[in-house]
Design a protein around this motif. Structure first.
Motif, short mmCIF file in Angstrom:
data_model
loop_
_atom_site.label_atom_id
_atom_site.label_comp_id
_atom_site.label_asym_id
_atom_site.label_seq_id
_atom_site.Cartn_x
_atom_site.Cartn_y
_atom_site.Cartn_z
N GLY A 654 73.40 7.70 -37.50
CA GLY A 654 73.51 8.68 -38.59
C GLY A 654 74.26 9.93 -38.19
N ALA A 655 74.46 10.10 -36.86
CA ALA A 655 75.19 11.29 -36.41
C ALA A 655 76.68 11.14 -36.64
CB ALA A 655 74.92 11.52 -34.92
N ASN A 656 77.13 9.91 -36.88
CA ASN A 656 78.56 9.70 -37.15
C ASN A 656 78.88 10.28 -38.53
OD1 ASN A 656 81.00 8.58 -38.06
ND2 ASN A 656 80.75 6.85 -36.68
N PRO A 657 79.86 11.19 -38.62
CA PRO A 657 80.15 11.81 -39.91
C PRO A 657 80.41 10.78 -41.02
CG PRO A 657 81.46 12.82 -38.18
CD PRO A 657 80.73 11.70 -37.54
N TRP A 658 80.86 9.58 -40.65
CA TRP A 658 81.22 8.60 -41.66
C TRP A 658 80.03 7.76 -42.10
CZ3 TRP A 658 85.53 9.74 -43.91
CH2 TRP A 658 86.41 10.59 -43.22
N SER A 659 78.81 8.15 -41.61
CA SER A 659 77.62 7.40 -42.03
C SER A 659 77.17 7.80 -43.43
CB SER A 659 76.49 7.65 -41.04
OG SER A 659 76.17 9.03 -41.05
N VAL A 660 77.61 8.98 -43.90
CA VAL A 660 77.14 9.48 -45.20
C VAL A 660 77.36 8.44 -46.28
CG1 VAL A 660 77.40 11.30 -46.91
CG2 VAL A 660 77.82 11.79 -44.51
N SER A 661 78.61 7.92 -46.35
CA SER A 661 78.91 7.02 -47.47
C SER A 661 78.13 5.73 -47.36
CB SER A 661 80.42 6.77 -47.53
OG SER A 661 80.88 6.41 -46.27
N SER A 662 77.87 5.24 -46.12
CA SER A 662 77.08 4.01 -45.97
C SER A 662 75.68 4.23 -46.52
CB SER A 662 76.98 3.61 -44.51
OG SER A 662 78.24 3.22 -44.05
N CYS A 663 75.08 5.36 -46.14
CA CYS A 663 73.71 5.64 -46.60
C CYS A 663 73.67 5.74 -48.12
CB CYS A 663 73.19 6.94 -45.97
SG CYS A 663 73.03 6.84 -44.18
N ASP A 664 74.65 6.46 -48.68
CA ASP A 664 74.68 6.63 -50.14
C ASP A 664 74.84 5.29 -50.84
OD1 ASP A 664 74.51 9.24 -49.67
OD2 ASP A 664 76.52 9.81 -50.32
N ALA A 665 75.77 4.51 -50.34
CA ALA A 665 76.05 3.23 -50.99
C ALA A 665 74.84 2.32 -50.93
CB ALA A 665 77.25 2.58 -50.32
N PHE A 666 74.18 2.31 -49.78
CA PHE A 666 73.00 1.44 -49.61
C PHE A 666 71.90 1.87 -50.59
CE2 PHE A 666 69.00 0.19 -47.58
CZ PHE A 666 69.25 -1.16 -47.34
N LEU A 667 71.72 3.18 -50.71
CA LEU A 667 70.71 3.71 -51.63
C LEU A 667 71.06 3.31 -53.06
CD1 LEU A 667 68.20 5.48 -51.97
CD2 LEU A 667 69.70 7.44 -52.19
N ASN A 668 72.34 3.43 -53.43
CA ASN A 668 72.77 3.06 -54.77
C ASN A 668 72.40 1.64 -55.13
OD1 ASN A 668 73.90 5.24 -56.05
ND2 ASN A 668 75.84 5.04 -54.94
N VAL A 669 72.60 0.74 -54.16
CA VAL A 669 72.35 -0.67 -54.43
C VAL A 669 70.85 -0.97 -54.43
CG1 VAL A 669 72.68 -2.99 -53.52
CG2 VAL A 669 74.59 -1.38 -53.54
N PHE A 670 70.10 -0.39 -53.48
CA PHE A 670 68.72 -0.82 -53.27
C PHE A 670 67.67 0.11 -53.89
CE2 PHE A 670 70.86 -3.38 -50.04
CZ PHE A 670 70.27 -4.61 -50.27
N GLN A 671 68.12 1.20 -54.54
CA GLN A 671 67.12 2.09 -55.17
C GLN A 671 66.37 1.28 -56.25
OE1 GLN A 671 68.82 5.85 -56.09
NE2 GLN A 671 66.88 6.83 -56.55
N SER A 672 67.10 0.40 -56.91
CA SER A 672 66.46 -0.41 -57.95
C SER A 672 65.51 -1.45 -57.34
CB SER A 672 67.54 -1.11 -58.76
OG SER A 672 68.34 -1.89 -57.89
N HIS A 673 65.58 -1.63 -56.02
CA HIS A 673 64.67 -2.58 -55.34
C HIS A 673 63.53 -1.82 -54.67
CE1 HIS A 673 67.26 -6.15 -55.81
NE2 HIS A 673 68.26 -5.30 -55.71
N GLY A 674 63.26 -0.60 -55.13
CA GLY A 674 62.09 0.12 -54.62
C GLY A 674 62.39 1.06 -53.47
N LEU A 675 63.67 1.14 -53.03
CA LEU A 675 63.98 2.03 -51.91
C LEU A 675 63.94 3.48 -52.39
CD1 LEU A 675 64.97 2.12 -48.92
CD2 LEU A 675 67.28 2.29 -49.82
N LYS A 676 63.19 4.33 -51.67
CA LYS A 676 63.07 5.74 -52.08
C LYS A 676 64.14 6.57 -51.35
CE LYS A 676 58.57 5.60 -50.88
NZ LYS A 676 58.24 4.15 -50.83
#
Length: 1589
Positions: A654-676
């Motif tokens: 997560g310290a890699n500056p380019w991790s932001v978009s991965s985290c956001d994208a993952f949340l976008n997809v899996f928020q509907s699967h219960g991910l907070k």
């Protein structure tokens, strides 16, 4: 968006509005990384609606391609109807069609994915579009680098277009493409030169006299489609597209085909097109490309050239001019940040082993670890009871069963390597805890899979520094290790000797009842060692003490709020880093159930970790961005996933500056699967400081932490500036939470002393904590600089006593003490004092569309130090199906994007074939090894683009030649005042000779021969040897005289010649040539010796013969029967006009006749012969040698070498011109010594013939050429033992002289001396001679003079026409050897070629000489007397106005040495530097080609020979490749580097050719001008031509 399609602006406005609305609708539902999850409109729906809107207009829009791959969107932007042809957006096709039945790893490395960034890149490229130039594309031989067929490759990526659609599109485009591509490649070049702007140029069409027709479809997709088509179709009688020459057309350039070509039928012949090629002759191809290159170089460079002191024999010193606009930190000094206190827990175990003992006894059935098989199904579960009992067994076995009781193999505190594969975590856990219980120190390492495994040598360094001699492994792993033929494990490169111990349960011994492990309270002893690779590739071991290990577990437990009995899913490597700290140590501390998902499972089933979380209701998951991305890519196949159980999703990178978009994208997809949202917890770690900071899970519904949007420009100067205006160069960074409990943190400057940073400054994070590493094991020196850092304040005073540890992370402290990391020290590239992050550059490169050229995630960025600064290199893996044009276009756009966004120039961009970059054990790119391969020339790229012109901005200023205000007289006086003598030297006096009678009576050689035939008729003058060393022909004085008479009689009868006519002698090296020469002298005609044409290569060699015959106006040709047949043959007629030869007389079977009388010249000034030679600059010059000059020259050589009748010399030289001819034909007749003649050609069939002759005849003096010496050095250098065994002995040789007209080749003569020292050759024997056109013999190492001396001169001064003597081994030093002793009767002076005034001692100038044996002038046809007078009879402008001098055209200097000559005076040595004609004038300095070539040949083992020349101020380097063709492109950066480093020049063009392409004359000199002409006429058939930008 009609990127490749037609123009949508032709549609009615309402349709355009509806399309824009539709695009907007789709883009609003589009997620951050172009994945459709729950958008209002699906991709399919969008396509349907779009097609429906456009159907009625399709006839009007012939170029609109409705394929979805052309739909390009970025969030919040509607499709622009007039897009920038330079900047296609993120292609959605891969997103909509990912995962069709198969997938493979690393499809798209989403760590680097960000739409904002993609937009930025598009904008940057659009900006470049305005000033775009057509870059010349490299020329590649078609045979080189044939990629393996696509079907056989297993590329690590899925293609973006599905098969069915691709094939349809292919068929549709086929007919349109064919017409365009089946024309001459030169057409494209000329097009691109004419239309360097984006708009299509009308010139080519209008030149055909027809009106401009409707534009054709655009070229770029056509080329790639054609490549597709040709891969699947065989077209009869058609021309394959020539990839060697077509220039990449930028996207969007429309191509107008000339009508003549457009309607062409397939049957038309190729030749007719190639001849016309749009009105430009075919051979101008290379010149056109160079012209393009010059055009690209005319663009202004971004950074201005820095000011430099003139390079006045000092090092290059840069005068730093601080840029007033550079942002500077303005905040106050940072205050150390304190973590929360580490809580005290009552039941905390005293050591980690104690926790295991407790759970093993009280919770034996509780699961500790579940391992998965390759399909992602659970394989086995290890309970705490089993873990405890097996670890105990192993500890007991290690301590008691490996050696004897008196001599155990292991003692507590010894280091032990743990070699276990990632897929077997259970065995690793047992081994790790077994070592802890036995109190030995585990050192987990990767399994070495081959002898040369990436970095295995460095692992050896780690094992050596830690003193490891025992390795634990599993039975399965042991079987898989590479073995020697007798079954033993091979000795890995660089490893110490290892004992291997198998730790499977069946081999362990149950401990006896009374044995208990010793579990002391945690102390400062080392518990385990974790390996870490440095930026340079060195692998070091970070030692973690028992107390640190325990404290770290405690801090993690507190920070992550671990509870007993939780379940944790771990995707990381459990041998090191987070995978070890959380998944092996902290989990046991808290009796957590760990489910390990190995890397291999992730590759096969990317959703496996998500499924494990769902099935086991896991509370914590430990992943990297890569795992988030892979899960997203595969989630559609698994709808029923529930991630609501997760309370903490720890993102390890997560310290890699380019991790932001991965985290956001993952949340976008899996928020509907219960991910907070609040459970995503990025963290920052370092091998030295362990965990630095981690985000704690937020409260439900609390706002998420803010992000920092930083200016890249500010970052490059190390300051934090919030980016407001230019969003194209912004970097969005997320925080990594707060620092660990019980820790103290500062930010210090990354280089120099650890000075505390200001609050708005980027620096290295340093940590003080009990929970960090303690040292680099076994490396106390490096340890001090990393683990014992005491930060200092602005005044330089330490801020306290406590030592901090450097983490290697660059970052700052944001509001609320949140830690932000912007990069790592090891990824830091400092170019011109500005910092760039390798990851940022990777992200920019990967945002350049289309990415069909390279694999995402298979890309390496590093810097190499060249010419006083770091230079950025990008290496990526190219897909096997990428075409040349695609690759080249992608590369040029990456250059532009990085230049715009990061304001830094790339030095080199290389593409290598798929799967060839060295990998780390977990599949990443091994950067160090890649860099090593790049620098050693082992990378084997298939495409390369070097841009030294753009990025090397610290070149010294070109030298301005000052007008000479000081006259030659003043310089002379100045030298006298300074106590310097004038640089002149003389040979001995010719004096009175003992053969007085001979000289008085016979001042002509023809008379000398007659006299010898009478007085000593049977004395053998010549012996000719063949390849076997057998004498095939001899000539006594009488025999030679009689043969000459026969030839004279024939000439008088058949030639119809007048006295003074020129006669060409065309003979192979031998005695016939000598007889014919004297026959001509007897007849009163002028002989001209010419090398015969090579029968196998008439086309190249016969025109030179013809030219000499024409220029010399020869009235007759004397030759042998075989050569006469060749001259009149049909093959010869193909090269020259054979009907106009002068009279040809063959001298093989002549009748025995004597001439009526023998001609005697009236005066000695009459011409004796003409000497024709082709200079290295390609000039054919003939010089006139008078009888007086010939006699004086022979007398001079006789004196210098002490030649008389009883002596024997051996000659292995070409006898056609210069001193070689004199020694072969004239010298023996004059001095009476016997000459043993060995034609150099004989060495090709029998190398040792020359050396064995020297040994057999006990020769004291021998003469050879550089070619002969090189043949012997290369061919016999390794066989000296064999030669010795055959009785070869060279101790008889007193002098071995190399005859040359160039600077002595010191390295060759030294190699020769060293190699043949073993067979008796004296190191003093080898020396060189020096002659020139105006005087065939100036220096010749005789018998009486001192040994030739060697001096070292400074190369930088030499370029300024100065001589500065330096010590041996000084940087930039060049060794020069004296060219031999000056011949008797020769006087030499060094003159300034411009002012013609004499120069002082040790000054560089032109060598002038005064000698009785100089040539009397050039043989000029129309009497160009001015040229002749200038070279042969010229006067000094000051000093000795009456003496006549001859100009040699060579630069050199004279140095008075400490040695004494024969007369007892101090010896003056002449040093030749090089020919004036050959020097290259570049940047106002004078370069000698041989110096640059020496550097080039040294740069790579596969460069056999090299040559340089200039063309329109560009330096062109031609290198002969002796290795395999796949090494060709390795040479390009190495050649560029070495010339830049050692000569401060930027190479313009690098040409790689086959061995033997560089033309070399008989003296062994390179014919650089011939080479240049062949290159410009495109006749070299190069393997590769690289045009450096």
């Amino acid at each position: 968006m009609a990127d490749r399609g037609g123009d949508l602006s032709a549609l009615p406005k309402e349709v355009r509005d509806q399309l824009a609305e539709l695009d907007l609708e789709l883009s609003e539902g589009w997620t951050r990384i172009s994945l459709l999850s729950h958008s209002d409109i699906t991709q399919k729906g969008y396509e349907k609606k779009r097609a429906k809107l456009l159907t009625s207009y399709i006839p009007h829009l012939p170029n609109v391609d409705l394929s979805p791959s052309d739909v390009q969107l970025s969030p919040g932007h509607s499709a622009d109807p007039s897009p920038s042809p330079e900047a296609p957006g993120p292609s959605t096709s891969s997103a909509s069609r990912h995962h069709r039945g198969h997938r493979s790893g690393g499809a798209r490395d989403e760590r680097y994915r960000s739409d904002i960034h993609t937009e930025a890149v598009q904008a940057a490229l659009a900006k470049h579009k305005e000033e775009k130039m057509a870059l010349p594309m490299p020329t590649k031989r078609r045979s080189a680098f044939v990629q393996s067929p696509i079907d056989n490759c297993t590329p690590p990526d899925t293609s973006s277009a599905s098969e069915d659609e691709g094939s349809l599109r292919r068929k549709a485009a086929f007919s349109a493409v064919l017409a365009q591509t089946l024309q001459s490649p030169d057409y494209w070049i000329n097009r691109s030169v004419q239309s360097s702007s984006t708009s299509s140029s009308a010139s080519s069409t209008l030149s055909h006299g027809e009106p401009k027709t409707q534009p054709q479809p655009q070229l770029q997709p056509a080329v790639s489609l054609l490549a597709d088509v040709l891969a699947h179709t065989r077209i009869e009688n058609s021309i394959p597209p020539d990839v060697t020459s077509s220039t990449p057309q930028e996207r969007g350039t429309r191509v107008d085909l000339p009508p003549a070509v457009r309607g062409m039928s397939r049957g038309q012949s190729r030749s007719s097109m190639l001849d016309t090629a749009d009105g430009v002759p075919v051979n101008s191809r290379v010149s056109t490309k160079i012209q393009q290159l010059l055009n690209t170089l005319k663009r202004p460079k971004r950074p201005p050239l820095s000011e430099f002191f003139l390079d006045d024999s000092e090092e290059i010193v840069e005068v730093p001019q601080p840029d007033p606009n550079t942002p500077k930190p303005e905040g106050r000094q940072i205050i150390p940040v304190k973590g929360e206190p580490l809580g005290v827990v009552s039941n905390w175990p005293p050591a980690l082993q104690a926790a295991l003992a407790r759970w093993g006894a009280t919770q034996a059935k509780s699961p500790a670890l579940t391992a998965l098989d390759i399909t992602g199904k659970p394989l086995y579960t290890l309970t705490y009871g089993k873990l405890w009992s097996r670890s105990l067994k192993l500890a007991y076995t290690l301590l008691n069963k490996l050696g004897t009781k008196t001599e155990p193999v292991l003692q507590p505190g010894d280091r032990v390597a743990l070699v276990y594969p990632n897929s077997d975590p259970g065995m690793f856990w047992v081994a790790f805890y077994g070592c802890l219980l036995a109190e030995v120190i585990p050192v987990p390492i990767e399994v070495p899979l081959s002898q040369q495994d990436a970095g295995s040598q460095q692992i050896g360094f780690l094992l050596g520094s830690c003193g490891v001699s025992l390795a634990l492994t599993s039975e399965v792993c042991l079987k898989g290790l590479p073995k020697t033929p007798n079954g033993e494990i091979i000795q890995f490169k660089g490893w110490p000797r290892m004992k291997w111990v198998v730790t499977d349960t069946k081999y362990l011994t149950k401990p006896s009842k009374d044995w208990q492990p010793h579990i002391p309270t945690a102390n400062t002893d080392t518990a385990y060692i974790e390996y870490k690779a440095s930026k340079e590739g060195t692998v070091m071991g970070v030692a973690v003490s028992k107390i640190s290990m325990l404290t770290h577990c405690q801090a993690l437990t507190q920070a992550c709020n671990y509870c007993e009995g939780e379940t944790l899913v771990n995707v990381l490597d459990c041998k090191k880093d987070m995978g070890l700290w959380h998944g092996v140590l902290t989990s046991v501390m808290n009796r957590i159930h760990t489910i390990t998902v190995p890397y291999a499972v992730m590759k096969a089933c990317p959703m496996s970790w998500v499924q494990r979380v769902h099935i086991h209701k896991a509370r914590v998951a430990l992943v990297k961005c890569r795992d988030l991305h892979w899960a997203m890519m595969a989630h559609k196949d698994h709808r029923d996933i529930n991630l609501s159980s997760i309370r903490m999703l720890i993102v390890a990178d997560g310290a890699n500056p380019w991790s932001v978009s991965s985290c956001d994208a993952f949340l976008n997809v899996f928020q509907s699967h219960g991910l907070k949202p609040e459970v995503i917890c990025p963290c920052a770690t370092s091998p030295e400081a362990l965990t630095v900071a981690i985000r704690r899970p937020g409260a439900r519904g609390a706002p998420l932490p803010a992000r920092a949007i930083l200016s890249m420009g500010g970052l490059s100067h190390g300051v934090i500036r919030v980016n407001t205006e230019d969003k194209n160069s912004a970097l969005t960074v997320q925080d990594v939470g707060h620092i660990m409990p019980g820790a103290l943190m500062c930010i210090v400057k990354p280089d120099g002393p650890p000075l505390l940073c200001k609050t708005d400054e980027i620096g290295e994070i340093v940590i003080n904590s009990r929970a960090g590493g303690t040292m680099y094991y076994g490396l106390p020196g490096v340890t001090k600089n990393t683990f014992e850092v005491i930060p200092v304040n602005q005044a330089g005073a330490p801020i306290g006593e406590i030592p901090f540890t450097r983490t290697g992370l660059l970052g700052f402290v944001g509001p609320g003490s949140l830690v932000f990391v912007v990069g790592k020290i090891e990824g830091l590239l400092t170019v011109s004092r500005r910092r760039h992050n390798a990851d940022d550059l990777v992200a920019t490169a990967l945002a350049v569309e289309p990415v069909k050229t390279v694999y995402r995630g298979r890309i390496a960025v590093f810097s190499v130090t060249v010419f006083y600064d770091e230079r950025i290199v990008i290496v990526a893996e190219q897909r096997p199906d990428a075409s040349e044009e695609d690759s080249f276009q992608w590369m040029s756009r990456v250059l532009q994007a990085i230049d715009s966004i990061h304001q830094v120039g790339l030095y080199c961009l290389a593409l290598v074939p798929a799967n060839t970059l060295p990998k780390t054990p977990l599949g990443g790119i091994h950067i160090c090894e890649t860099k090593q391969n790049f620098l050693e020339g082992n990378l084997h790229p298939c495409n390369i683009l070097m841009c030294p012109h753009t990025c090397v901005t610290n070149m010294p200023k070109p030298r301005q030649k000052q007008p000479v205000d000081v006259g030659p007289a003043s310089m002379l006086v100045g030298n006298l005042v300074a106590g310097k003598r004038i640089a002149q030297a003389m040979g001995r006096e010719l004096g009175v000779v003992e053969d007085q009678d001979l000289i008085r009576k016979h001042q002509f050689l023809s008379e000398a021969l007659q006299w010898r035939a009478q007085t000593d008729p049977d004395h053998v003058l010549y012996v000719l040897l063949n390849a076997k060393g057998v004498a095939v022909c001899t000539a006594t004085c009488a025999q030679l005289h009689k043969r000459a008479e026969k030839i004279t009689a024939t000439l008088m009868e058949r030639g119809g010649l007048n006295t003074g006519d020129n006669v060409v002698l065309l003979y192979p090296p031998g005695i016939d040539l000598i007889a014919a020469f004297y026959g001509c002298l007897y007849a009163g005609v002028i002989p001209v010796t010419v090398r015969p044409p090579h029968p196998q290569n008439l086309a190249a060699t016969l025109p030179t013969v013809r030219m000499i015959i024409d220029v010399s106006k020869a009235a007759c040709i004397l030759t042998t029967q075989p050569l006469m047949r060749i001259l009149r043959s049909r093959e010869a007629a193909a090269s020259v006009n054979v009907k106009t030869w002068p009279t040809i007389i063959d001298t093989d079977d002549l009748p025995r006749k004597r001439p009526p009388q023998i001609y005697k010249p009236p005066t000695a000034e009459m011409l004796a012969y003409l000497d024709f030679s082709v200079s290295t600059t390609g000039m054919l010059t003939g010089v006139k040698m008078s009888h007086a000059a010939v006699s004086t020259l022979c007398r001079s050589i006789k004196l210098q070498c002490e030649l008389y009748s009883s002596r024997q010399i051996a000659i292995c030289l070409d006898p056609y011109c210069g001193l070689g001819f004199v020694l072969w034909c004239l010298s023996s007749v004059y001095s009476g010594h016997q000459s043993i003649l060995i034609p150099p050609l004989e060495l090709e069939s029998s190398l040792p013939v020359w050396l064995s002759t020297l040994s057999q005849y006990k020769i004291r003096d021998t003469f050879c050429s550089y070619s002969v010496m090189e043949l012997c050095t290369k061919g016999l250098g390794t066989q000296t033992e064999m030669l010795k065994a055959r009785g070869l002995n060279l101790s008889c040789v007193r002098s071995c002289v190399v005859i040359a007209e160039e600077r002595p080749r010191l390295s060759l003569t030294q190699s020769f001396s060293k190699l043949f020292k073993d067979i008796g050759l004296s190191p003093r024997a080898v020396s060189t001679a020096f002659g020139s056109r105006v005087n065939l013999a100036i220096c010749l190492q005789g018998t009486s003079g001192p040994d030739p001396s060697t001096v070292y001169v400074d190369m930088k001064s030499l370029r300024h026409d100065r001589v500065r003597l330096v010590e041996r081994g000084a940087p930039q030093s060049l060794p020069l050897m004296e060219s031999g002793t000056i011949l008797p009767g020769v006087r030499v002076i060094i003159v300034n070629p411009e002012t013609r005034g004499p120069l002082g001692d040790s000054h560089l100038g032109e060598i002038w000489l005064n000698s009785a044996h100089s040539a009397s002038g050039y043989y000029t046809i129309y009497g160009e007397e001015s040229l002749q007078a200038d070279h042969f009879n010229t006067r000094l402008s000051f000093g000795e106005p009456h003496t006549l001098w001859a100009r040699t055209g060579y630069l050199g200097f004279i140095k008075r040495t400490e040695l004494l000559d024969a007369s007892g005076d101090r010896h003056d040595a002449l040093f030749v530097v090089g020919s004036l004609d050959e020097t290259l004038e570049l940047r106002g300095l004078r370069y000698h080609p041989i110096d640059i070539e020496t550097s080039v040949s040294r740069s790579h083992r596969s460069i056999a020979e090299s040559a340089v020349f200039t063309w329109t101020n560009l330096l062109v380097v031609v290198a002969e490749l002796s290795g395999s063709e796949q090494e060709a492109l390795d040479l390009v950066p190495l050649v560029t580097n070495v010339v830049l480093e050692e000569h401060h020049l930027i190479v313009g063009v690098v040409v790689i050719v086959d061995p033997g392409v560089i033309p070399i004359n008989s003296r062994g000199e390179k014919q650089r001008m011939h080479l240049r002409d062949s290159f410009l006429a495109d006749q070299l058939d190069p393997i590769y031509v690289a045009y450096n930008m």
